[in-house]
Design an enzyme around this catalytic site. Structure first.
Site, PDB file in Angstrom:
ATOM      1  N   SER A  60       0.608  -1.597  -0.102  1.00 26.53           N
ATOM      2  CA  SER A  60       0.108   0.073  -0.188  1.00 26.53           C
ATOM      3  C   SER A  60       0.610   0.651  -0.034  1.00 26.53           C
ATOM      4  O   SER A  60       1.686   1.316   0.265  1.00 26.53           O
ATOM      5  CB  SER A  60      -1.176   0.051   0.942  1.00 26.53           C
ATOM      6  OG  SER A  60      -2.125  -1.032   0.905  1.00 26.53           O
TER       7      SER A  60
HETATM    8  N1  SAH Z   1      -0.934  -5.039   4.436  1.00 26.24           N
HETATM    9  C1  SAH Z   1      -0.184  -4.904   2.703  1.00 26.24           C
HETATM   10  C2  SAH Z   1      -1.241  -4.946   2.012  1.00 26.24           C
HETATM   11  C3  SAH Z   1      -1.660  -6.043   0.556  1.00 26.24           C
HETATM   12  S1  SAH Z   1      -2.677  -5.742  -0.242  1.00 26.24           S
HETATM   13  C4  SAH Z   1       1.344  -3.759   3.082  1.00 26.24           C
HETATM   14  O1  SAH Z   1       1.393  -3.484   4.013  1.00 26.24           O
HETATM   15  O2  SAH Z   1       2.078  -4.598   2.031  1.00 26.24           O
HETATM   16  C5  SAH Z   1      -3.558  -6.578   0.324  1.00 26.24           C
HETATM   17  C6  SAH Z   1      -4.034  -7.738   1.133  1.00 26.24           C
HETATM   18  O3  SAH Z   1      -4.383  -8.429   0.809  1.00 26.24           O
HETATM   19  C7  SAH Z   1      -3.141  -8.888  -0.743  1.00 26.24           C
HETATM   20  O4  SAH Z   1      -2.398  -9.737  -0.561  1.00 26.24           O
HETATM   21  C8  SAH Z   1      -3.948  -9.736  -1.124  1.00 26.24           C
HETATM   22  O5  SAH Z   1      -3.744 -10.765  -1.741  1.00 26.24           O
HETATM   23  C9  SAH Z   1      -4.946 -10.347   0.637  1.00 26.24           C
HETATM   24  N2  SAH Z   1      -6.491 -10.511   0.359  1.00 26.24           N
HETATM   25  C10 SAH Z   1      -7.423 -10.201  -0.168  1.00 26.24           C
HETATM   26  N3  SAH Z   1      -8.228 -10.997   0.165  1.00 26.24           N
HETATM   27  C11 SAH Z   1      -7.659 -11.823   1.319  1.00 26.24           C
HETATM   28  C12 SAH Z   1      -8.360 -12.386   2.136  1.00 26.24           C
HETATM   29  N4  SAH Z   1      -9.875 -12.679   2.213  1.00 26.24           N
HETATM   30  N5  SAH Z   1      -8.489 -12.860   2.815  1.00 26.24           N
HETATM   31  C13 SAH Z   1      -6.497 -12.295   3.538  1.00 26.24           C
HETATM   32  N6  SAH Z   1      -6.684 -11.581   2.649  1.00 26.24           N
HETATM   33  C14 SAH Z   1      -6.951 -11.576   1.608  1.00 26.24           C
END
Ligand code: SAH
Length: 213
Positions: free
Chosen positions: A62
């Site tokens: 993000s």
């Molecule tokens: N917090 C992360 C942001 C990653 S983007 C960081 O600091 O880098 C969001 C993430 O949510 C992705 O990796 C995606 O695979 C995950 N995601 C999407 N739906 C999800 C679900 N139902 N359960 C767990 N993770 C999920």
């Protein structure tokens, strides 16, 4: 740390302040945690720009402002038990942990989960990372003081509200194409209030787990 990266980090921290991040504990966490360690080295020149970046498995780390903004809304206290949905690169989890929170984080993409688990073992041993579907939360360690969702949710999952302590906070972006940032305060066993904090764009929160290596 390389002096160019150090300079870029200081510049990012000024940008975060200018954009309204005033919680000094959030700022201190951004001082402590090196964002470049969470991305591939060919992108290090962009590590401290205030932009989202692609990581492996077609996911994103993000935008720093979004991480800081969600973290500020959570009002983290040392010792808070925090559940994060969407581990991704692990950066948000590391920021929360640097603030003294006990972090449980869950990721649905198995390959990404495995890589980030390895990274977190090198960088921060205090984070508990799980592979699974965030719609279910992690009931085994509930209730949590705070919950942060880092993917765009179609609605407010009741299972997550159920895993929140009374007076606990959940920060969650809700919506299809773009998301409204909501802060939920659980006021009773079955009651909560909602506040709204503007529009953001996240990768979607998807049901079930996925295995690509
Ligand atoms: N917090 C992360 C942001 C990653 S983007 C960081 O600091 O880098 C969001 C993430 O949510 C992705 O990796 C995606 O695979 C995950 N995601 C999407 N739906 C999800 C679900 N139902 N359960 C767990 N993770 C999920």
């Amino acid at each position: 740390m390389d002096y160019l990266l150090k300079g870029a980090k200081q510049k990012l921290i000024s940008t975060l302040r200018e954009k309204g991040i005033s919680d000094e504990n959030v700022i201190a966490a951004f001082e402590k945690v090196d964002r470049h360690k969470f991305i591939e080295s060919f992108m290090w020149d962009k590590a401290y720009l205030d932009i989202a970046l692609k990581i492996k498995y077609d996911q994103t780390i993000s935008q720093p402002f979004t991480v800081a903004f969600q973290t500020q809304l959570l009002q983290i206290q040392k010792g808070d038990k925090v559940l994060e949905i969407g581990t991704g690169s692990g950066f948000q989890a590391a920021i929360l942990s640097a603030m003294g929170a006990k972090v449980y984080t869950i990721e649905r993409q198995e390959g990404l989960y495995n890589e980030t688990l390895k990274l977190l073992e090198e960088i921060d041993h205090k984070i508990f990372a799980f592979f699974g579907d965030g719609f279910e939360g992690i009931p085994r360690y509930a209730p949590y003081d705070k919950i942060i969702v880092t993917c765009g949710a179609p609605n407010i999952p009741l299972s997550l509200i159920n895993q929140l302590k009374i007076n606990g906070l959940m920060v969650i972006p809700v919506g299809e194409n773009s998301q409204k940032m909501l802060r939920i305060t659980k006021t009773g066993e079955k009651e909560y209030t909602e506040e709204e904090f503007g529009d953001f764009i996240f990768v979607p929160m998807l049901k079930d787990t996925k295995t690509i290596h």
